[in-house]
Design an enzyme around this catalytic site. Sequence first.
Site, PDB file in Angstrom:
ATOM      1  N   GLU A  45       0.845  -1.202   0.000  1.00  0.00           N
ATOM      2  CA  GLU A  45       0.000   0.000   0.000  1.00  0.00           C
ATOM      3  C   GLU A  45       0.877   1.247   0.000  1.00  0.00           C
ATOM      4  OE1 GLU A  45      -2.872   2.491   3.038  1.00  0.00           O
ATOM      5  OE2 GLU A  45      -2.782   0.309   3.278  1.00  0.00           O
ATOM      6  N   ARG A  49       0.136  10.420   0.233  1.00  0.00           N
ATOM      7  CA  ARG A  49       0.514  11.477   1.177  1.00  0.00           C
ATOM      8  C   ARG A  49       1.689  12.303   0.667  1.00  0.00           C
ATOM      9  NH1 ARG A  49       0.441   8.053   6.888  1.00  0.00           N
ATOM     10  NH2 ARG A  49      -1.551   6.997   6.547  1.00  0.00           N
ATOM     11  N   LYS A 133     -10.904  -1.985   6.887  1.00  0.00           N
ATOM     12  CA  LYS A 133      -9.699  -1.553   7.596  1.00  0.00           C
ATOM     13  C   LYS A 133     -10.131  -1.044   8.973  1.00  0.00           C
ATOM     14  CE  LYS A 133      -6.198   2.132   7.228  1.00  0.00           C
ATOM     15  NZ  LYS A 133      -5.570   3.082   6.294  1.00  0.00           N
TER      16      LYS A 133
END
Length: 212
Positions: A45, A49, A133
């Site tokens: 993943e 950001r 998640k």
Amino acid sequence: MAQDIEKIEKVMCAAPVIPVLVVEDPKKAVPMARALVRGGLPAIEITLRTPHALEAIDAVNEHVEGAIVGAGTVLDGKQYDAAVSAGARFIVSPGATNALLDAADEHSVPLLPGAATASEVMALLERGYQRLKFFPAEQAGGAPYLKSLSSPLAAAKFCPTGGVSLDKAQDYLKLPNVLCVGGSWIADAKAIAAEDWAGIEERARAAATLND
């Protein structure tokens, strides 16, 4: 449209840990991902950001055999579209909004949405999402809290992420409602910047054996 559970489970069950990565330099994404795959962690993943996250996703998708690269910290439909265009094979979000779920309906690339409370889990179950998640895992109550959800919300299975370390990962992976964990300790920003590919591979190998 309901979540494609088969697709997202292939990602979640590829290994006990999904590395959660912040990649500043896309040129380092390929050797980093190769180290993770060699270590036994194919699902990767890369969080949105940094300004070059999409470039990193594209590079891994294009050049790293065996990698299942996904995009994390996806917050809206525009980011979802961009991540899919870059080659992301799964999408991860810290939470869920109706707009984000609507965007997921437009794609075959599966979404792993975040939830931290029983009400959030119930709302996602109503939308057909059973693989979630749990975020932020440690701050939201950790393994004991997640265990308490396993009986009343048995349909939901989780990937806890947020404050999860190698030692804490074992506590989560013992739970009946946990398929894998997400963590940054395997390839943190410092290790990536230092190009410590051997160290990343070593930590990946340790993480890959957590269910053994």
